[in-house]
Design an enzyme around this catalytic site. Structure first.
Site, PDB file in Angstrom:
ATOM      1  N   ASN A 189      52.481  45.832  48.064  1.00  0.00           N
ATOM      2  CA  ASN A 189      51.443  46.504  47.412  1.00  0.00           C
ATOM      3  C   ASN A 189      50.856  47.320  48.242  1.00  0.00           C
ATOM      4  O   ASN A 189      50.253  47.077  49.033  1.00  0.00           O
ATOM      5  CB  ASN A 189      50.667  45.535  46.872  1.00  0.00           C
ATOM      6  CG  ASN A 189      49.007  45.944  46.355  1.00  0.00           C
ATOM      7  OD1 ASN A 189      48.744  46.967  46.584  1.00  0.00           O
ATOM      8  ND2 ASN A 189      48.450  45.168  45.555  1.00  0.00           N
ATOM      9  N   GLU A 221      54.226  36.685  36.782  1.00  0.00           N
ATOM     10  CA  GLU A 221      53.177  37.453  36.954  1.00  0.00           C
ATOM     11  C   GLU A 221      52.478  37.815  35.612  1.00  0.00           C
ATOM     12  O   GLU A 221      51.579  38.872  35.886  1.00  0.00           O
ATOM     13  CB  GLU A 221      53.546  38.789  37.827  1.00  0.00           C
ATOM     14  CG  GLU A 221      54.003  38.344  39.231  1.00  0.00           C
ATOM     15  CD  GLU A 221      53.105  38.106  40.499  1.00  0.00           C
ATOM     16  OE1 GLU A 221      52.270  38.846  40.497  1.00  0.00           O
ATOM     17  OE2 GLU A 221      53.722  37.013  41.118  1.00  0.00           O
ATOM     18  N   HIS A 246      54.216  45.741  40.143  1.00  0.00           N
ATOM     19  CA  HIS A 246      54.413  45.189  38.884  1.00  0.00           C
ATOM     20  C   HIS A 246      54.895  46.325  37.934  1.00  0.00           C
ATOM     21  O   HIS A 246      54.541  47.303  38.199  1.00  0.00           O
ATOM     22  CB  HIS A 246      53.181  44.765  38.382  1.00  0.00           C
ATOM     23  CG  HIS A 246      52.378  43.429  39.044  1.00  0.00           C
ATOM     24  ND1 HIS A 246      51.238  43.169  39.763  1.00  0.00           N
ATOM     25  CD2 HIS A 246      52.817  42.337  39.257  1.00  0.00           C
ATOM     26  CE1 HIS A 246      50.932  42.060  40.001  1.00  0.00           C
ATOM     27  NE2 HIS A 246      52.317  41.533  39.697  1.00  0.00           N
ATOM     28  N   ASP A 276      53.213  47.237  35.410  1.00  0.00           N
ATOM     29  CA  ASP A 276      52.111  48.150  35.012  1.00  0.00           C
ATOM     30  C   ASP A 276      51.804  49.119  35.946  1.00  0.00           C
ATOM     31  O   ASP A 276      50.475  49.728  35.824  1.00  0.00           O
ATOM     32  CB  ASP A 276      50.942  46.951  34.245  1.00  0.00           C
ATOM     33  CG  ASP A 276      50.369  46.351  35.569  1.00  0.00           C
ATOM     34  OD1 ASP A 276      50.502  46.568  36.640  1.00  0.00           O
ATOM     35  OD2 ASP A 276      49.361  45.346  34.966  1.00  0.00           O
ATOM     36  N   CYS A 303      44.921  46.596  35.436  1.00  0.00           N
ATOM     37  CA  CYS A 303      45.170  45.369  35.930  1.00  0.00           C
ATOM     38  C   CYS A 303      44.068  44.410  36.027  1.00  0.00           C
ATOM     39  O   CYS A 303      44.160  43.171  35.952  1.00  0.00           O
ATOM     40  CB  CYS A 303      45.309  45.551  37.588  1.00  0.00           C
ATOM     41  SG  CYS A 303      46.556  46.417  37.999  1.00  0.00           S
TER      42      CYS A 303
HETATM   43  O1  SUG Z   1      48.617  40.732  43.229  1.00  0.00           O
HETATM   44  N1  SUG Z   1      46.116  42.667  44.975  1.00  0.00           N
HETATM   45  C1  SUG Z   1      46.751  42.050  43.649  1.00  0.00           C
HETATM   46  C2  SUG Z   1      46.565  43.610  42.595  1.00  0.00           C
HETATM   47  C3  SUG Z   1      47.162  42.955  41.478  1.00  0.00           C
HETATM   48  C4  SUG Z   1      47.290  44.196  40.547  1.00  0.00           C
HETATM   49  N2  SUG Z   1      47.536  43.744  39.258  1.00  0.00           N
HETATM   50  C5  SUG Z   1      48.579  44.574  38.381  1.00  0.00           C
HETATM   51  N3  SUG Z   1      49.285  45.478  38.977  1.00  0.00           N
HETATM   52  N4  SUG Z   1      48.429  43.977  37.073  1.00  0.00           N
HETATM   53  C6  SUG Z   1      48.288  41.783  43.958  1.00  0.00           C
HETATM   54  O2  SUG Z   1      48.992  42.386  44.841  1.00  0.00           O
HETATM   55  C7  SUG Z   1      45.589  42.155  47.184  1.00  0.00           C
HETATM   56  C8  SUG Z   1      44.416  41.407  47.780  1.00  0.00           C
HETATM   57  C9  SUG Z   1      44.274  41.676  49.322  1.00  0.00           C
HETATM   58  O3  SUG Z   1      45.031  42.228  50.118  1.00  0.00           O
HETATM   59  O4  SUG Z   1      43.088  41.305  49.822  1.00  0.00           O
HETATM   60  C10 SUG Z   1      45.861  41.683  45.864  1.00  0.00           C
HETATM   61  O5  SUG Z   1      46.096  40.476  45.942  1.00  0.00           O
END
Ligand code: SUG
Length: 445
Positions: A25, A174, A250, A252, A368
């Site tokens: 991410n 997820e 993801h 999305d 999200c």
């Molecule tokens: O799961 N970020 C989440 C973001 C989720 C986004 N959701 C969707 N795309 N539906 C994840 O990666 C980062 C937390 C941190 O680095 O402190 C985090 O969990």
């Protein structure tokens, strides 16, 4: 009969911080270690919810989870009083403390997969909390998510609740971030598209090489089975593994659907053109496929701007709107794409840019933050009403945030036991505002 598409957004919790927890991410890694602003984050989330409610849409809230997760720390061997557990973890294993302190349940698109009663064999809406087994911090969420969903959607005649899938990453699920329900105008049933990143037990011709594919096909199939969806309404589509390696953790992040509209990047799926044709056939030729080409905006650009993490909504007067993050206006290429989409012949007629930057810095855009729950009128009447947002609830929740949330959090603040106490006090008050009873483990001691 067209269903009401209600959005339930996760309230940002008091420990919102940037710990760089999610490999693959891009935003999570880019902002690791930065100072976060929990109060601003929560107010941004509430403002988005109010914006949608003011547009005339049904908007609900989902409570945040209890963090830090002291019980998880105890399972990892830290003992003593709750304060000592925090202090010891901060001293001996700050990474574990960060993992158990994440406010990640705010990203409600990962809370569960929902299939409405109109589509299921028993006529009930089915909820399967996502197992989130790829990342440790998110794997702590499913049990509490399930408990909250059972509280909000309590009527067993209308709502069926499943346990999260068992097992580890091989059955990684997820939730709604990798699931889209499409519907032909006037159709009695929807079509369910499950997008997976890899096959757990078979051989994929292609797989991501660098970053994890969090969703497996086997997991998607299990969720479809649990939801009692019929195979002829259900499609399993492989995500393009190359885009996972470029930050699309993801589906999305690269595609979004709503009713008969599918907005997607040309690189989204392993076999793009064939998928779109297949879905168009499933929708009896009514699919409004809105493709964005790589020459208009690269994968890196859309991962940065989060265009595809927009919400697509139908407004009460019938027109279709895009609820996009501010970043999609700021990035010149993405902004041009949006203007082009609005000018073209497709159902998307307007765009509303919203500021959810605090969440964006962890890779969480507008879509999200919400779990979509398609409901008929009677289902809606059975939802726990104090969690439906109106002006009054927005005002009360905003005042609650102002009262309880810190302005700033630095990585070392997670080791402050007072943060745990403040968070519990806040959540205790929240369960009163939302009339949820004793929802949290600390309330049951
Ligand atoms: O799961 N970020 C989440 C973001 C989720 C986004 N959701 C969707 N795309 N539906 C994840 O990666 C980062 C937390 C941190 O680095 O402190 C985090 O969990």
């Amino acid at each position: 009969m067209t269903l009401i598409e209600a959005n339930f957004d996760g309230i940002v919790g008091p420990t919102h911080n940037y710990a760089g927890l999610s490999f693959g991410n891009v935003a999570s890694f880019a902002h690791a270690g930065q100072v976060s602003h929990p109060r601003e984050a929560a107010l941004q989330g509430l403002a988005k919810m109010k914006y949608l409610a003011d547009l005339g849409l049904v908007q609900g809230v989902l409570p945040p989870q209890e963090r830090p997760d002291v019980r998880a720390l105890r399972r990892l061997g830290f003992d003593g009083t709750d304060r000592q557990v925090i202090e010891r973890a901060a001293r001996q294993a700050p990474r574990l403390l960060a993992l158990t302190s994440s406010a990640s349940s705010m990203w409600a698109a990962n809370a569960a997969t929902v299939a409405p009663g109109a589509d299921t064999a028993d006529g009930r809406a089915h909820f399967t909390p996502a197992s989130l087994s790829t990342t440790f911090h998110r794997s702590l969420e499913p049990a509490a998510t399930g408990a909250a969903l059972r509280r909000l959607f309590a009527d067993p005649e209308r709502f069926a609740h499943h346990d999260p899938l068992p097992g580890g990453a091989q059955l990684g699920d997820e939730g709604a971030a990798n699931h889209t329900r499409l519907e032909a105008p006037g159709a009695a049933h929807g079509v369910h598209v499950f997008v997976y990143g890899r096959t757990a037990f078979g051989a994929d011709a292609r797989r991501p090489r660098q970053f994890p594919a969090r969703q497996t096909r086997e997991a998607s199939e299990a969720v479809a089975r649990l939801s009692r969806l019929s195979p002829d309404q259900t499609f399993f589509v492989q995500q393009n593994p190359d885009v996972i390696d470029r930050g699309v953790f993801h589906n999305d992040v690269i595609a979004v659907g709503h009713r008969n509209v599918l907005l997607y990047h040309e690189s989204a799926f392993a076999d793009g053109a064939a998928i779109v044709e297949l879905l168009d056939r499933a929708l009896e030729g009514t699919l409004a496929a809105v493709e964005v080409s790589a020459s208009e905006a690269t994968v890196e650009q859309v991962v940065g701007s989060y265009l595809f993490n927009s919400q697509i909504v139908t407004l009460p007067e019938g027109s279709v709107a895009l609820i996009a993050p501010l970043e999609a206006r700021e990035d010149a290429a993405t902004h041009q794409v949006v203007e082009r989409i609005l000018a073209d012949d497709n159902p998307i007629a307007s765009v509303h840019y919203l500021d959810v930057r605090q969440s964006m810095h962890n890779g969480g855009g507008p879509a999200c933050l919400r779990l979509r729950v398609p409901l008929d009128e009677d289902d809606l009447g059975a939802v726990h009403a104090p969690c439906i947002l109106d002006q009054d609830l927005h005002a009360r929740l905003s005042a609650w945030v102002e009262r309880h949330y810190r302005d700033e959090l630095r990585p070392e603040d997670l080791g402050d036991p007072a943060l745990m106490e403040e968070s519990r006090e806040a959540l205790d008050q929240l369960t009163e505002i939302l009339k949820l009873g004793s929802l949290y483990p600390f309330q049951r001691i």
